[in-house]
Design an enzyme around this catalytic site. Structure first.
Site, PDB file in Angstrom:
ATOM      1  N   ASN A   9      -7.248  -8.890  -3.882  1.00 49.18           N
ATOM      2  CA  ASN A   9      -7.521  -7.458  -3.726  1.00 49.18           C
ATOM      3  C   ASN A   9      -6.860  -6.760  -4.912  1.00 49.18           C
ATOM      4  O   ASN A   9      -5.658  -6.561  -4.936  1.00 49.18           O
ATOM      5  CB  ASN A   9      -6.929  -6.962  -2.395  1.00 49.18           C
ATOM      6  CG  ASN A   9      -7.038  -5.451  -2.241  1.00 49.18           C
ATOM      7  OD1 ASN A   9      -7.746  -4.792  -2.999  1.00 49.18           O
ATOM      8  ND2 ASN A   9      -6.334  -4.913  -1.247  1.00 49.18           N
ATOM      9  N   LYS A  11      -7.069  -3.774  -5.822  1.00 42.40           N
ATOM     10  CA  LYS A  11      -6.753  -2.358  -5.591  1.00 42.40           C
ATOM     11  C   LYS A  11      -7.219  -1.531  -6.803  1.00 42.40           C
ATOM     12  O   LYS A  11      -8.203  -1.905  -7.451  1.00 42.40           O
ATOM     13  CB  LYS A  11      -5.266  -2.181  -5.278  1.00 42.40           C
ATOM     14  CG  LYS A  11      -4.821  -3.146  -4.169  1.00 42.40           C
ATOM     15  CD  LYS A  11      -3.499  -2.818  -3.563  1.00 42.40           C
ATOM     16  CE  LYS A  11      -3.184  -3.866  -2.491  1.00 42.40           C
ATOM     17  NZ  LYS A  11      -1.984  -3.555  -1.733  1.00 42.40           N
ATOM     18  N   HIS A  94      -8.352  -1.442   5.322  1.00 46.83           N
ATOM     19  CA  HIS A  94      -7.066  -1.761   4.689  1.00 46.83           C
ATOM     20  C   HIS A  94      -6.050  -0.671   5.050  1.00 46.83           C
ATOM     21  O   HIS A  94      -6.416   0.508   5.177  1.00 46.83           O
ATOM     22  CB  HIS A  94      -7.243  -1.842   3.169  1.00 46.83           C
ATOM     23  CG  HIS A  94      -6.032  -2.390   2.483  1.00 46.83           C
ATOM     24  ND1 HIS A  94      -4.934  -1.604   2.214  1.00 46.83           N
ATOM     25  CD2 HIS A  94      -5.720  -3.643   2.062  1.00 46.83           C
ATOM     26  CE1 HIS A  94      -4.002  -2.362   1.647  1.00 46.83           C
ATOM     27  NE2 HIS A  94      -4.455  -3.599   1.540  1.00 46.83           N
ATOM     28  N   GLU A  96      -4.001   0.888   3.376  1.00 53.22           N
ATOM     29  CA  GLU A  96      -3.961   2.024   2.432  1.00 53.22           C
ATOM     30  C   GLU A  96      -5.098   3.003   2.712  1.00 53.22           C
ATOM     31  O   GLU A  96      -4.951   4.213   2.497  1.00 53.22           O
ATOM     32  CB  GLU A  96      -3.986   1.491   0.988  1.00 53.22           C
ATOM     33  CG  GLU A  96      -2.638   0.854   0.625  1.00 53.22           C
ATOM     34  CD  GLU A  96      -2.709  -0.276  -0.393  1.00 53.22           C
ATOM     35  OE1 GLU A  96      -3.730  -0.414  -1.089  1.00 53.22           O
ATOM     36  OE2 GLU A  96      -1.711  -1.036  -0.480  1.00 53.22           O
ATOM     37  N   GLU A 165      -2.380  -8.037   8.071  1.00 51.09           N
ATOM     38  CA  GLU A 165      -1.544  -7.554   6.972  1.00 51.09           C
ATOM     39  C   GLU A 165      -0.468  -6.625   7.527  1.00 51.09           C
ATOM     40  O   GLU A 165      -0.720  -5.416   7.708  1.00 51.09           O
ATOM     41  CB  GLU A 165      -2.388  -6.783   5.962  1.00 51.09           C
ATOM     42  CG  GLU A 165      -3.419  -7.633   5.255  1.00 51.09           C
ATOM     43  CD  GLU A 165      -3.731  -7.082   3.857  1.00 51.09           C
ATOM     44  OE1 GLU A 165      -3.599  -7.854   2.899  1.00 51.09           O
ATOM     45  OE2 GLU A 165      -4.051  -5.888   3.731  1.00 51.09           O
ATOM     46  N   GLY A 171       2.971  -5.172  -0.761  1.00 47.26           N
ATOM     47  CA  GLY A 171       3.496  -4.667  -2.026  1.00 47.26           C
ATOM     48  C   GLY A 171       5.003  -4.471  -2.040  1.00 47.26           C
ATOM     49  O   GLY A 171       5.541  -3.852  -2.950  1.00 47.26           O
ATOM     50  N   SER A 209       2.423  -9.523   0.350  1.00 45.78           N
ATOM     51  CA  SER A 209       3.333 -10.219  -0.561  1.00 45.78           C
ATOM     52  C   SER A 209       3.160 -11.736  -0.552  1.00 45.78           C
ATOM     53  O   SER A 209       4.129 -12.475  -0.726  1.00 45.78           O
ATOM     54  CB  SER A 209       4.786  -9.828  -0.267  1.00 45.78           C
ATOM     55  OG  SER A 209       4.966  -8.429  -0.498  1.00 45.78           O
ATOM     56  N   GLY A 230      -2.730  -9.172  -2.959  1.00 44.90           N
ATOM     57  CA  GLY A 230      -2.765  -7.994  -3.814  1.00 44.90           C
ATOM     58  C   GLY A 230      -2.148  -8.280  -5.173  1.00 44.90           C
ATOM     59  O   GLY A 230      -2.785  -8.829  -6.075  1.00 44.90           O
ATOM     60  N   GLY A 231      -0.876  -7.931  -5.311  1.00 46.53           N
ATOM     61  CA  GLY A 231      -0.183  -8.032  -6.593  1.00 46.53           C
ATOM     62  C   GLY A 231      -0.379  -9.361  -7.317  1.00 46.53           C
ATOM     63  O   GLY A 231      -0.667  -9.391  -8.520  1.00 46.53           O
TER      64      GLY A 231
HETATM   65  P1  PGA Z   1       0.238  -7.467  -1.761  1.00 49.72           P
HETATM   66  O1  PGA Z   1      -1.026  -6.701  -1.161  1.00 49.72           O
HETATM   67  O2  PGA Z   1      -0.136  -8.926  -1.871  1.00 49.72           O
HETATM   68  O3  PGA Z   1       0.481  -6.822  -3.088  1.00 49.72           O
HETATM   69  O4  PGA Z   1       1.355  -7.271  -0.796  1.00 49.72           O
HETATM   70  C1  PGA Z   1      -1.829  -7.287  -0.169  1.00 49.72           C
HETATM   71  C2  PGA Z   1      -2.899  -6.333   0.254  1.00 49.72           C
HETATM   72  O5  PGA Z   1      -2.624  -5.121   0.330  1.00 49.72           O
HETATM   73  O6  PGA Z   1      -4.035  -6.731   0.530  1.00 49.72           O
END
Ligand code: PGA
Length: 247
Positions: A9, A11, A94, A96, A165, A171, A209, A230-231
């Protein structure tokens, strides 16, 4: 055994130049993957990604999709538009989007329905905040979030991908322990089993994470069928290490 699925992802990250470098590095480093791999890129880059991913080794995903099919919905993108760019998956709900765009459980359920109707596989996200976990409400929250999606989608629920999640892990560098994650995944699996006889084939991803160092342990859990990353999906070496942990 169910095939694992690793989804990046991105983002709101990327540029034409950076995307090209990242996707080329992923394709070069991946070889024949025994698990499913997808990247959810920002909408303006679908056309670019569609061309770069033409070999089919990595699937294309979107980060959101409209609950509506067509019409006066400024800023929205319909599932039919996703289809035109070869998009296979759409992240739905998600945290967010729930947090910054006010998406309710009901909206998430309708977006899931809209994706399914167009033949896009929704990756439905559920997860509790830190305050909810500390108040002992994790189970109640994730069950409520999933129940809305089940209620609206009935037996079609067997066609979704689900992602657990925990919001406090996104994050932040704080990962749920494999045991914490497995515990919630097992609850979600049981809820799916009550809704469909095909629950065992639904992939339940963990997100929050996930990285090259913790992926193998998380992915070894009985009900963890992949990752939503994500990251760590923005760096080819890290994402490739997660993909290889899923083989
Ligand atoms: P992250 O994000 O791996 O950076 O924690 C995961 C996500 O929001 O899908």
């Amino acid at each position: 055994m169910k095939k694992k699925l690793i989804v990046g992802n991105w983002k709101m990250n990327g540029s034409l130049a950076a995307n090209q470098a990242l996707l080329q590095a992923l394709l070069a480093g991946m070889g024949q993957s025994a698990c499913g791999v997808a990247v959810c890129v920002p909408a303006p880059y679908w056309a670019q990604a569609q061309v770069l991913l033409a070999s089919g080794a990595i699937d294309l995903g979107a980060q959101d999709v409209s609950q509506h099919a067509v019409g006066a919905f400024t800023g929205e993108v319909s599932p039919a538009m996703l289809k035109e760019f070869g998009v296979r998956y759409a992240i739905v709900g998600h945290s967010e989007r729930r947090q910054y765009h006010g998406e309710t459980d009901a909206v998430v359920a309708l977006k899931t329905q809209s994706a399914l109707a167009a033949g896009i596989t929704p990756i439905v996200c559920v997860g509790e905040t830190l305050a909810e976990r500390e108040a002992g409400k994790t189970e109640e929250v994730v069950k409520r979030q999933l129940a809305a999606v089940v209620h609206t989608n009935g037996h079609c629920i067997s066609e979704i991908v689900l992602a657990y999640e925990p919001v406090w892990a996104i994050g932040t560098g704080l990962t749920a322990t494999p045991e914490q994650a497995q515990q919630v995944h097992a609850l979600l699996r049981a809820q799916l089993q009550a809704a469909t006889s095909h629950a065992d084939r639904i992939q339940i991803l963990y997100g929050g994470s996930m990285n090259a160092g913790n992926a193998a342990q998380l992915l070894a859990q009985t009900d963890i069928d992949g990752g939503l990353v994500g990251g760590a999906s923005l760096k080819a070496v890290d994402f490739l290490a997660i993909v290889s942990a899923a083989q």
